[in-house]
Scaffold this active site. Structure first.
Site, PDB file in Angstrom:
ATOM      1  N   HIS A  10       7.261  -5.669  11.104  1.00 19.25           N
ATOM      2  CA  HIS A  10       6.761  -4.424  10.941  1.00 19.25           C
ATOM      3  C   HIS A  10       6.642  -4.290  12.753  1.00 19.25           C
ATOM      4  O   HIS A  10       5.037  -3.989  13.023  1.00 19.25           O
ATOM      5  CB  HIS A  10       5.128  -4.660  10.866  1.00 19.25           C
ATOM      6  CG  HIS A  10       4.779  -3.103   9.813  1.00 19.25           C
ATOM      7  ND1 HIS A  10       3.564  -2.335  10.554  1.00 19.25           N
ATOM      8  CD2 HIS A  10       4.500  -2.726   8.980  1.00 19.25           C
ATOM      9  CE1 HIS A  10       3.525  -1.491  10.033  1.00 19.25           C
ATOM     10  NE2 HIS A  10       4.230  -1.512   8.955  1.00 19.25           N
ATOM     11  N   HIS A  63       1.436  -1.306   0.274  1.00 18.41           N
ATOM     12  CA  HIS A  63       0.300  -0.004   0.029  1.00 18.41           C
ATOM     13  C   HIS A  63       0.587   0.919   0.107  1.00 18.41           C
ATOM     14  O   HIS A  63       2.044   0.978  -0.023  1.00 18.41           O
ATOM     15  CB  HIS A  63      -0.701  -0.083   1.241  1.00 18.41           C
ATOM     16  CG  HIS A  63      -0.163  -0.092   2.589  1.00 18.41           C
ATOM     17  ND1 HIS A  63       0.505  -0.721   2.695  1.00 18.41           N
ATOM     18  CD2 HIS A  63      -0.796   1.222   3.220  1.00 18.41           C
ATOM     19  CE1 HIS A  63       1.150  -0.472   4.239  1.00 18.41           C
ATOM     20  NE2 HIS A  63       0.806   0.121   4.498  1.00 18.41           N
ATOM     21  N   ASP A  95       0.309  -4.625   7.265  1.00 17.16           N
ATOM     22  CA  ASP A  95      -0.922  -3.894   7.998  1.00 17.16           C
ATOM     23  C   ASP A  95      -2.211  -4.424   7.344  1.00 17.16           C
ATOM     24  O   ASP A  95      -2.454  -4.430   6.443  1.00 17.16           O
ATOM     25  CB  ASP A  95      -0.435  -2.353   6.653  1.00 17.16           C
ATOM     26  CG  ASP A  95       1.073  -1.964   7.046  1.00 17.16           C
ATOM     27  OD1 ASP A  95       0.872  -0.991   7.735  1.00 17.16           O
ATOM     28  OD2 ASP A  95       2.176  -2.632   7.492  1.00 17.16           O
ATOM     29  N   ASP A 147       5.852   4.722   5.370  1.00 22.52           N
ATOM     30  CA  ASP A 147       6.593   3.997   5.686  1.00 22.52           C
ATOM     31  C   ASP A 147       6.887   2.677   4.723  1.00 22.52           C
ATOM     32  O   ASP A 147       8.025   1.472   5.446  1.00 22.52           O
ATOM     33  CB  ASP A 147       6.372   3.821   6.912  1.00 22.52           C
ATOM     34  CG  ASP A 147       5.016   2.624   7.327  1.00 22.52           C
ATOM     35  OD1 ASP A 147       4.045   3.103   6.620  1.00 22.52           O
ATOM     36  OD2 ASP A 147       4.342   2.331   8.307  1.00 22.52           O
ATOM     37  N   HIS A 148       6.391   2.646   3.908  1.00 25.29           N
ATOM     38  CA  HIS A 148       6.355   1.185   2.767  1.00 25.29           C
ATOM     39  C   HIS A 148       6.633   1.535   1.408  1.00 25.29           C
ATOM     40  O   HIS A 148       6.811   1.154   0.225  1.00 25.29           O
ATOM     41  CB  HIS A 148       4.713   0.674   2.450  1.00 25.29           C
ATOM     42  CG  HIS A 148       3.717  -0.043   4.019  1.00 25.29           C
ATOM     43  ND1 HIS A 148       4.775  -0.696   4.665  1.00 25.29           N
ATOM     44  CD2 HIS A 148       3.766   0.481   5.347  1.00 25.29           C
ATOM     45  CE1 HIS A 148       4.340  -1.598   5.106  1.00 25.29           C
ATOM     46  NE2 HIS A 148       3.940  -0.256   5.977  1.00 25.29           N
TER      47      HIS A 148
END
Length: 307
Positions: A265, A61, A206, A65-66
């Protein structure tokens, strides 16, 4: 063989001892990256792995942070004189998001190919990889991925002779080609036995725990899964922000039965995830609290037996 490196295990913000989310796989000279959080390039340098052979980047997504490490990574790949196309895979809106990020990386010597996911499930093939994307349950559209390396059956001499396949066609058929000789079509299944067990890595972060995650992680060699919280009293926060606790992740692994699970994560508040692993392993014994830079070399079954 499939090499896997968990480059970053952090969620939300980088820490001095923990980079943000990214995982890299390598097979047959081709590299595949899942997510590209801030610090991904530094993590690659620390590992000694090159970004130049990356042929595919999959995004779960578009939270920062990704994906915030992407512009710098693209520039580094360009400076390494890469000219081959790069395939980017992610939820709908991928090209728009990447185009915005490229305001600071406008010129690249290689083309970008965008594949935007709209279905709940999608299977793609790229180089040696079979990529399965599946929709999960976050507060924005988010996907999990499995990366598989299929393996054909063994060459079967008796099968080839029974099908009257010319010997000069054996080698090419064994490599998966379909041939026509003197008006006769020969296919690989005429000389190969049943498919052998390949390699599979499942990656999911997530999201709330949903059954589709265990479905795609079933019998994986390695299941990398979000374990955002381990502390008591974080369950309500996990539900509110659509994340998972370590124990919810372990429950999914108990259903899927992968050969090994790595948690990743972590919340910035989770400074020592290993402290919670006794309870996690009570749910799934083959769970581990991963750290940045963890690597696993996955081998096909007969290769592993020969070690």
């Amino acid at each position: 063989m499939l090499d896997v490196c968990l480059l970053g295990t952090g969620g939300m913000m980088p820490l001095p001892y923990r980079w943000l989310t990214a995982m890299m796989a390598r097979c047959d000279g081709s590299s595949l990256l899942i997510d590209c959080g801030e610090g991904t390039q530094v993590a690659l340098k620390e590992k000694g792995w090159s970004p130049r052979p990356i042929d595919v980047i999959c995004f779960t997504h578009y939270h920062a942070d990704h994906i915030s490490g992407l512009p710098g990574l693209l520039l580094t790949m360009g400076n390494a004189e890469r000219t081959e196309p790069l395939t980017l895979i992610g939820p709908r809106g991928l090209e728009r998001v990447v185009s915005a990020l490229r305001m600071i990386a406008p010129e690249l010597p290689f083309p970008l190919r965008f594949i935007e996911l709209e279905e709940n499930r999608k299977q793609l093939k790229a180089g040696p990889y079979v990529i399965d994307a599946y929709r999960v349950n976050h507060n924005v559209v988010c996907y999990g991925y499995t990366i598989s390396i299929p393996r054909a059956g063994r060459f079967d001499v008796e099968r080839a002779r029974a099908a009257q396949v010319p010997m000069k066609a054996w080698s090419r058929l064994q490599k998966g080609e379909t041939l026509e000789m003197e008006g006769v079509v020969y296919t690989p299944d005429m000389v190969l036995g049943p498919p052998r067990r390949g390699l599979k890595v499942a990656y999911c972060t997530d999201t709330r725990p949903v059954p589709v995650i265990a479905e795609y992680a079933a019998d994986a060699d390695l299941f990398i899964c979000e374990g955002m919280y381990g502390e008591d009293g974080k369950e309500a926060k996990a539900r509110e922000y659509r994340h998972m606790t370590m124990y919810e992740a372990a429950a999914l692994a108990a259903k899927a039965q992968p050969r090994e699970m790595w948690l990743t994560h972590y919340s910035p508040s989770l400074t020592h995830p290993e402290e919670f692993m006794d309870k996690v392993r009570g749910i799934f014994p083959r769970a581990k609290a991963a750290r940045d830079g963890w690597t696993r070399e996955l081998l096909f079954e007969d290769e592993a037996e020969g070690e």
